[in-house]
Motif scaffolding. Structure first.
Motif, PDB file in Angstrom:
ATOM      1  N   GLU A 223      49.801  41.855  37.071  1.00 42.56           N
ATOM      2  CA  GLU A 223      50.059  42.277  38.735  1.00 42.56           C
ATOM      3  C   GLU A 223      48.816  42.608  39.096  1.00 42.56           C
ATOM      4  N   ASN A 224      47.903  43.020  38.041  1.00 40.58           N
ATOM      5  CA  ASN A 224      46.408  43.672  38.394  1.00 40.58           C
ATOM      6  C   ASN A 224      45.652  42.227  39.187  1.00 40.58           C
ATOM      7  N   GLU A 225      46.003  41.326  38.463  1.00 41.03           N
ATOM      8  CA  GLU A 225      45.203  39.929  38.766  1.00 41.03           C
ATOM      9  C   GLU A 225      45.240  39.631  39.768  1.00 41.03           C
ATOM     10  N   ALA A 226      46.927  39.909  40.192  1.00 38.38           N
ATOM     11  CA  ALA A 226      46.993  38.745  41.404  1.00 38.38           C
ATOM     12  C   ALA A 226      46.479  39.865  42.217  1.00 38.38           C
ATOM     13  N   ASN A 227      46.222  40.957  42.874  1.00 36.30           N
ATOM     14  CA  ASN A 227      46.062  41.704  43.310  1.00 36.30           C
ATOM     15  C   ASN A 227      44.304  41.805  43.975  1.00 36.30           C
ATOM     16  N   GLU A 228      43.491  41.180  42.670  1.00 30.25           N
ATOM     17  CA  GLU A 228      42.312  41.472  42.187  1.00 30.25           C
ATOM     18  C   GLU A 228      42.269  39.941  43.278  1.00 30.25           C
TER      19      GLU A 228
END
Ligand SMILES: [Zn+2]
Length: 358
Positions: A223-228
């Motif tokens: 999730e964090n990676e997709a947001n970044e």
């Protein structure tokens, strides 16, 4: 022995939002019968398949496609407590059914696999920059995000999820020859200012995680990676840094929202990401967001939804080469289900719509 694909039988049931018990009642059989068929322990006879096909609105040939692979297990392991399991299954099943259609249509075209570079160990931010470069995206705001994504043959399956509890999701790709697909909610309660970030986030999953979709253990990191990825892909630090420099007033945020076609909330996050917003200042802005009710819904600033057109174009191309009347047949859909799925997208036999295509 007649060929029968039990996965497609389950898919049709789930697409209708029916439990095994409810389907058994509707077909006047016992539930264990449905259960045996779905688990592949029993192959139904021709008459039963005919009844089932008529009930679901498919042609009997649909269930005979034993060569089709569906992803294993659930797609949305990202749990949303407010969305019931039945609803989640219904939305997933409709997305999968549309993916099968899109893949079949795409395979009629030459070269329809997605234009996606491998991750090769890049960070999400590096991957966002690399993809913009590979796709020759000019600096600054992206003109039309769905158009860009679909031009590189990542298909957007846009339909009304019948709820606003879920915005979009990327589909695992069991068939490497088929294009990657993102299911996208067109429900009117899903505000257009969230569309871009949502689509970029799902593109992030496709680009970064397509080899590890099944891995539920690392959900938070994904999730964090997709947001970044989404932040840098939509608004590269080098291009937006100056726009976000202090003072970041609400008047300024409104201007930037119109320019970057992103929500004010996403812009504030971006300002924090690129380190131009002091912690105390961010805290004050978020406090005001809460007070004005912006966390739920911001002023729209005239942002209109950007429409996906990839599936419509595939339908049009098929119609141009083979004639529109063959479309429902080709997709193994009875006419009413075809109309329900694609009626708003394309009018079979009426070439009028073709001129409006972009
Ligand atoms: Zn996600």
């Amino acid at each position: 022995m007649p060929s029968f694909n039990p996965d497609l039988f389950r898919l049709a049931r789930e697409e209708r939002g029916l439990s095994q018990k409810a389907l058994a009642d509707a077909l006047k059989v016992v539930q264990s019968e449905i259960s045996k068929i779905e688990s592949g322990k029993k192959v139904p006879g021709e008459a039963f398949v005919g009844t089932v096909a008529a009930f679901f609105g498919y042609k009997p040939e649909f269930f005979a496609q034993t060569n089709l692979a569906l992803p294993e297990g659930g797609i949305l392991h990202r749990k949303r407590s407010t969305l019931s399991a039945t609803e989640r299954n219904r939305i997933e099943a409709e997305a999968l059914a549309r993916m099968l259609d899109a893949s079949a249509l795409a395979k009629c075209q030459t070269a329809f696999t997605s234009d996606l570079p491998a991750r090769d160990g890049r960070t999400p931010v590096e991957m966002a920059r690399f993809l913009r470069d590979a796709w020759s995206v000019p600096a600054g705001p992206i003109d039309n995000l769905p158009l860009l994504v679909e031009r590189h043959r990542v298909l957007i399956l846009a339909f009304d999820f019948g709820t606003d509890l879920l915005d979009a999701f990327a589909l695992p790709q069991p068939d490497p020859e088929a294009p990657a697909c993102i299911a996208f909610n067109t429900n009117p309660a899903f505000p257009p200012d969230r569309h871009r970030f949502t689509l970029a986030h799902e593109l992030g999953h496709v680009v970064l995680h397509r080899d590890e979709f099944a891995d539920e253990s690392d959900e938070k990191r994904q999730e964090n990676e997709a947001n970044e990825f989404a932040g840098e892909f939509l608004a590269p630090e080098a291009d937006i840094r100056e726009d976000l420099s202090p003072p970041l007033t609400f008047a300024r945020l409104r201007e930037l929202k119109a320019k970057w076609k992103m929500s004010m909330g996403a812009l504030v996050h971006r300002a924090q990401d690129v380190g131009v917003l002091k912690k105390s200042e961010a805290k004050r802005i978020w406090f005001l967001f809460g007070r004005y009710g912006y966390r739920k819904r911001e002023p729209g600033m005239g942002l209109a939804p950007e429409r996906a057109s990839g599936v419509r174009r595939l339908l049009e191309k098929f119609r141009e080469s083979r004639g529109g009347d063959e479309l429902p047949e080709f997709l193994h859909l009875a006419r009413p289900l075809f109309d329900r799925r694609y009626g708003a997208t394309i009018t079979v036999g009426n070439l009028q719509g073709a001129s409006a295509m972009t």
